[in-house]
Design a protein around this motif. Structure first.
Motif, PDB file in Angstrom:
ATOM      1  N   PHE A   1      47.567  53.558  31.870  1.00  0.00           N
ATOM      2  CA  PHE A   1      46.242  53.141  31.442  1.00  0.00           C
ATOM      3  C   PHE A   1      45.223  53.108  32.582  1.00  0.00           C
ATOM      4  CE2 PHE A   1      43.027  49.962  30.385  1.00  0.00           C
ATOM      5  CZ  PHE A   1      42.601  50.444  29.146  1.00  0.00           C
ATOM      6  N   GLU A   2      45.680  52.705  33.780  1.00  0.00           N
ATOM      7  CA  GLU A   2      44.741  52.379  34.854  1.00  0.00           C
ATOM      8  C   GLU A   2      44.358  53.599  35.688  1.00  0.00           C
ATOM      9  OE1 GLU A   2      47.877  51.023  34.763  1.00  0.00           O
ATOM     10  OE2 GLU A   2      47.493  49.151  33.690  1.00  0.00           O
ATOM     11  N   GLY A   3      43.077  53.896  35.697  1.00  0.00           N
ATOM     12  CA  GLY A   3      42.572  55.006  36.511  1.00  0.00           C
ATOM     13  C   GLY A   3      42.795  54.794  37.996  1.00  0.00           C
ATOM     14  N   VAL A   4      42.897  53.530  38.403  1.00  0.00           N
ATOM     15  CA  VAL A   4      43.062  53.207  39.820  1.00  0.00           C
ATOM     16  C   VAL A   4      44.363  53.807  40.379  1.00  0.00           C
ATOM     17  CG1 VAL A   4      44.180  50.973  39.385  1.00  0.00           C
ATOM     18  CG2 VAL A   4      42.896  51.310  41.487  1.00  0.00           C
ATOM     19  N   GLN A   5      45.306  54.108  39.495  1.00  0.00           N
ATOM     20  CA  GLN A   5      46.583  54.673  39.956  1.00  0.00           C
ATOM     21  C   GLN A   5      46.420  56.081  40.541  1.00  0.00           C
ATOM     22  OE1 GLN A   5      50.265  53.683  38.247  1.00  0.00           O
ATOM     23  NE2 GLN A   5      49.470  52.274  36.710  1.00  0.00           N
TER      24      GLN A   5
ATOM     25  N   GLY B   1      42.129  57.077  33.929  1.00  0.00           N
ATOM     26  CA  GLY B   1      43.358  56.563  33.325  1.00  0.00           C
ATOM     27  C   GLY B   1      43.392  56.834  31.825  1.00  0.00           C
ATOM     28  N   GLY B   2      44.555  56.603  31.230  1.00  0.00           N
ATOM     29  CA  GLY B   2      44.678  56.759  29.774  1.00  0.00           C
ATOM     30  C   GLY B   2      44.605  58.198  29.308  1.00  0.00           C
ATOM     31  N   GLY B   3      45.173  59.120  30.109  1.00  0.00           N
ATOM     32  CA  GLY B   3      45.122  60.556  29.810  1.00  0.00           C
ATOM     33  C   GLY B   3      45.690  60.903  28.437  1.00  0.00           C
ATOM     34  N   GLY B   4      46.576  60.064  27.933  1.00  0.00           N
ATOM     35  CA  GLY B   4      47.153  60.297  26.605  1.00  0.00           C
ATOM     36  C   GLY B   4      46.110  60.298  25.497  1.00  0.00           C
ATOM     37  N   MET B   5      44.932  59.750  25.775  1.00  0.00           N
ATOM     38  CA  MET B   5      43.884  59.706  24.749  1.00  0.00           C
ATOM     39  C   MET B   5      42.918  60.877  24.835  1.00  0.00           C
ATOM     40  SD  MET B   5      42.713  55.770  24.469  1.00  0.00           S
ATOM     41  CE  MET B   5      41.486  56.135  23.220  1.00  0.00           C
ATOM     42  N   ILE B   6      43.104  61.725  25.832  1.00  0.00           N
ATOM     43  CA  ILE B   6      42.101  62.772  26.070  1.00  0.00           C
ATOM     44  C   ILE B   6      42.359  64.005  25.220  1.00  0.00           C
ATOM     45  CG2 ILE B   6      41.269  64.403  27.823  1.00  0.00           C
ATOM     46  CD1 ILE B   6      41.512  62.053  29.832  1.00  0.00           C
ATOM     47  N   LEU B   7      43.644  64.347  25.058  1.00  0.00           N
ATOM     48  CA  LEU B   7      43.991  65.536  24.279  1.00  0.00           C
ATOM     49  C   LEU B   7      43.898  65.252  22.784  1.00  0.00           C
ATOM     50  CD1 LEU B   7      47.095  67.182  25.947  1.00  0.00           C
ATOM     51  CD2 LEU B   7      44.948  68.296  25.373  1.00  0.00           C
ATOM     52  N   GLY B   8      43.486  66.251  22.048  1.00  0.00           N
ATOM     53  CA  GLY B   8      43.537  66.141  20.593  1.00  0.00           C
ATOM     54  C   GLY B   8      42.518  65.198  19.989  1.00  0.00           C
ATOM     55  N   GLN B   9      41.514  64.810  20.782  1.00  0.00           N
ATOM     56  CA  GLN B   9      40.456  63.964  20.227  1.00  0.00           C
ATOM     57  C   GLN B   9      39.130  64.616  20.541  1.00  0.00           C
ATOM     58  OE1 GLN B   9      40.473  59.886  21.146  1.00  0.00           O
ATOM     59  NE2 GLN B   9      42.546  59.528  20.415  1.00  0.00           N
ATOM     60  N   ASN B  10      38.196  64.475  19.620  1.00  0.00           N
ATOM     61  CA  ASN B  10      36.905  65.122  19.842  1.00  0.00           C
ATOM     62  C   ASN B  10      35.791  64.151  20.173  1.00  0.00           C
ATOM     63  OD1 ASN B  10      37.214  67.890  19.843  1.00  0.00           O
ATOM     64  ND2 ASN B  10      37.561  67.913  17.626  1.00  0.00           N
TER      65      ASN B  10
ATOM     66  N   ASP C   1      32.865  55.111  30.150  1.00  0.00           N
ATOM     67  CA  ASP C   1      32.909  54.994  31.618  1.00  0.00           C
ATOM     68  C   ASP C   1      33.192  56.342  32.279  1.00  0.00           C
ATOM     69  OD1 ASP C   1      32.377  52.370  31.278  1.00  0.00           O
ATOM     70  OD2 ASP C   1      34.348  51.621  31.920  1.00  0.00           O
ATOM     71  N   MET C   2      33.975  57.150  31.582  1.00  0.00           N
ATOM     72  CA  MET C   2      34.266  58.492  32.079  1.00  0.00           C
ATOM     73  C   MET C   2      32.963  59.274  32.207  1.00  0.00           C
ATOM     74  SD  MET C   2      36.922  61.043  30.207  1.00  0.00           S
ATOM     75  CE  MET C   2      36.620  62.794  30.229  1.00  0.00           C
ATOM     76  N   GLY C   3      32.080  59.100  31.230  1.00  0.00           N
ATOM     77  CA  GLY C   3      30.775  59.761  31.262  1.00  0.00           C
ATOM     78  C   GLY C   3      29.955  59.324  32.469  1.00  0.00           C
ATOM     79  N   ARG C   4      29.987  58.030  32.735  1.00  0.00           N
ATOM     80  CA  ARG C   4      29.208  57.533  33.873  1.00  0.00           C
ATOM     81  C   ARG C   4      29.738  58.084  35.193  1.00  0.00           C
ATOM     82  NH1 ARG C   4      28.777  51.347  33.228  1.00  0.00           N
ATOM     83  NH2 ARG C   4      29.388  51.837  31.113  1.00  0.00           N
ATOM     84  N   ALA C   5      31.052  58.174  35.287  1.00  0.00           N
ATOM     85  CA  ALA C   5      31.653  58.733  36.510  1.00  0.00           C
ATOM     86  C   ALA C   5      31.261  60.208  36.661  1.00  0.00           C
ATOM     87  CB  ALA C   5      33.171  58.582  36.460  1.00  0.00           C
TER      88      ALA C   5
ATOM     89  N   GLU D   1      31.666  57.814  47.248  1.00  0.00           N
ATOM     90  CA  GLU D   1      32.926  57.092  47.065  1.00  0.00           C
ATOM     91  C   GLU D   1      33.622  57.607  45.807  1.00  0.00           C
ATOM     92  OE1 GLU D   1      34.147  54.044  48.766  1.00  0.00           O
ATOM     93  OE2 GLU D   1      32.895  55.074  50.267  1.00  0.00           O
ATOM     94  N   ASP D   2      34.935  57.585  45.799  1.00  0.00           N
ATOM     95  CA  ASP D   2      35.674  57.933  44.585  1.00  0.00           C
ATOM     96  C   ASP D   2      35.414  56.876  43.511  1.00  0.00           C
ATOM     97  OD1 ASP D   2      36.658  59.980  46.075  1.00  0.00           O
ATOM     98  OD2 ASP D   2      38.690  59.187  46.273  1.00  0.00           O
ATOM     99  N   ILE D   3      35.439  57.323  42.257  1.00  0.00           N
ATOM    100  CA  ILE D   3      35.241  56.389  41.140  1.00  0.00           C
ATOM    101  C   ILE D   3      36.496  56.425  40.259  1.00  0.00           C
ATOM    102  CG2 ILE D   3      33.778  55.783  39.166  1.00  0.00           C
ATOM    103  CD1 ILE D   3      31.514  57.324  40.438  1.00  0.00           C
ATOM    104  N   LEU D   4      37.010  55.258  39.940  1.00  0.00           N
ATOM    105  CA  LEU D   4      38.260  55.181  39.170  1.00  0.00           C
ATOM    106  C   LEU D   4      37.981  54.450  37.860  1.00  0.00           C
ATOM    107  CD1 LEU D   4      40.032  54.123  42.418  1.00  0.00           C
ATOM    108  CD2 LEU D   4      40.358  56.336  41.306  1.00  0.00           C
ATOM    109  N   VAL D   5      38.208  55.136  36.740  1.00  0.00           N
ATOM    110  CA  VAL D   5      37.847  54.540  35.443  1.00  0.00           C
ATOM    111  C   VAL D   5      39.021  54.516  34.466  1.00  0.00           C
ATOM    112  CG1 VAL D   5      35.406  55.198  35.607  1.00  0.00           C
ATOM    113  CG2 VAL D   5      37.017  56.762  34.486  1.00  0.00           C
TER     114      VAL D   5
END
Ligand SMILES: Cc1cc2nc3c(=O)[nH]c(=O)nc-3n(C[C@H](O)[C@H](O)[C@H](O)COP(=O)(O)O)c2cc1C
Lengths: 208, 167
Positions: A101-105, A131-140, A150-154, A169-173
């Protein structure tokens, strides 16, 4: 500006990777730019791919976090690219996405790309970890909305940095979504997939 | 069982300290290893084992799950393992379960095996201070993900120094 997107997922099909969906999302922040996309899913970079990389003003890596770092086939490619891109006027950016879940990883995997850029004497821009890459595929879901807020803001910051020669600086979302639900849905998903493969739930716990 | 993973080739690899024996298994680079392709078959098709049997590196998860001691020898560049050693780690994930748990406030995977592993990691190369920092941080995360509690990390300027420390 000549921008090359590098999909660093080792999956066979680029379209089946979260890394590719992420690059598509990033495109919406870079209108009117010349963007090429290559897929580095092999242990070497082809001659044609290397030419494209060498002639880029900016390259953007998008890769999955594998065991807290960069996937091995991409590391092999980085070794080759260190020789071929040495001290060229190419600026480097990176996006790492992960299953937890955590982008910081993703923090230290982004550092690997930055360390590569330093060794290769290239300008390092910035990185983002998602983080939460499992939610990125297969969703529109459009980037910047709903779980991808937050991904949009980054990506706004990243695209600004690409277009205006800036480093940052790196951004972790994370996904804008509750972690306990993400975990529940993912754990359930493994079981559904296993059953589809003809396995029983207890088979998943097998030891050898 | 003790498990040795190293990226030495040729003469360098032919030393008694890196040889297999009754109680020691060795994973070394024969130039043929294929990368993980992210299919999760080692969790969901043939649990515990990689589905790619073509290169002989399909049993890494099993070895990780059955060892009590691990020695990892790798070049370190950019703060990462060498591509070969990283490949071995990418293909080890059959040693854990797909299911999640929260450890220290962060998501990780549950254990598949009950073995306690004592791990020693020896990294060599012309490593910068930043790379060293990155490597240490990545390894600290690996220990959590692979449920390793007893660990040691050592850095060496080159292969020769590292070999000296093996004797
Ligand atoms: C071998 C392997 C190792 C992985 N290691 C991690 C990890 O250390 N941390 C994490 O959060 N996700 C890990 N993942 C999950 C991937 O990062 C995640 O599934 C990602 O969204 C895949 O992106 P892609 O579709 O672009 O390949 C791992 C996946 C695989 C196959």
């Amino acid at each position: 500006m000549n921008i090359t997107f590098i999909n660093g997922s080792p999956k066979a099909k680029a379209e089946g990777s979260a890394s590719h969906v992420i690059l598509n999302d990033l495109r919406t922040f870079l209108p009117n730019q010349k963007i090429n996309e290559i897929h580095l899913n092999k242990q070497e970079v082809s001659e044609e791919q290397m030419q494209l990389l060498k002639s880029s003003d900016a390259i953007v890596f998008s890769f999955p976090l594998y065991v807290d770092s960069v996937p091995s086939q991409l590391l092999s490619c980085l070794y080759e690219m260190e020789k071929s891109l040495y001290a060229l006027p190419v600026r480097v950016f990176a996006i790492s996405n992960n299953g937890f879940f955590e982008g910081v990883q993703n923090r230290y995997a982004l550092e690997v790309i930055r360390n590569w850029a330093v060794r290769t004497k290239l300008f390092w821009g910035m990185g983002i970890g998602i983080g939460g890459g499992g939610m990125i595929l297969g969703q529109n879901i459009p980037v910047g909305k709903g779980s991808k807020k937050d991904m949009g803001r980054a990506m706004e910051k990243l695209s600004d940095s690409i277009l205006n020669n800036k480093s940052g600086e790196d951004i972790l979302v994370n996904m804008n979504f509750p972690r306990f639900l993400y975990k529940m849905i993912a754990d359930h998903g493994w079981k559904v997939k296993a059953r589809r493969n003809g396995l029983k739930i207890k088979d998943l716990y097998k030891t050898l | 069982m003790k498990l040795i993973i190293h990226d030495f080739r040729g003469e360098d690899a032919n030393i008694p300290e890196l040889s297999a024996s009754e109680n020691t298994r060795v994973i070394s680079d024969n130039g043929k290893i294929k990368p993980c392709i992210g299919c999760f078959g080692c969790w969901l098709k043939t649990p515990g084992e990689c589905i790619n049997k073509s290169d002989g590196y399909n049993n890494i998860g099993r070895l990780f799950g059955n060892c009590s001691e691990m020695l990892v020898i790798s070049e370190c560049r950019y703060g990462a393992y060498s591509p070969f050693v990283k490949n071995v780690f990418d293909r080890c994930i059959g040693c854990i379960l797909p299911f999640f748990e929260i450890i220290n406030g962060e998501m990780h995977h549950k254990k598949r095996y009950g073995n306690e592993i004592k791990i020693k990691i020896m990294l060599y190369g012309d490593i910068t201070g930043e790379e060293r920092q990155t490597a240490s941080n990545i390894l600290r995360r690996n220990f959590v993900n692979l449920h390793v509690t007893n660990h040691e990390i050592l850095f060496f300027k080159n292969k020769e120094d590292l070999k000296g420390a093996l004797l």
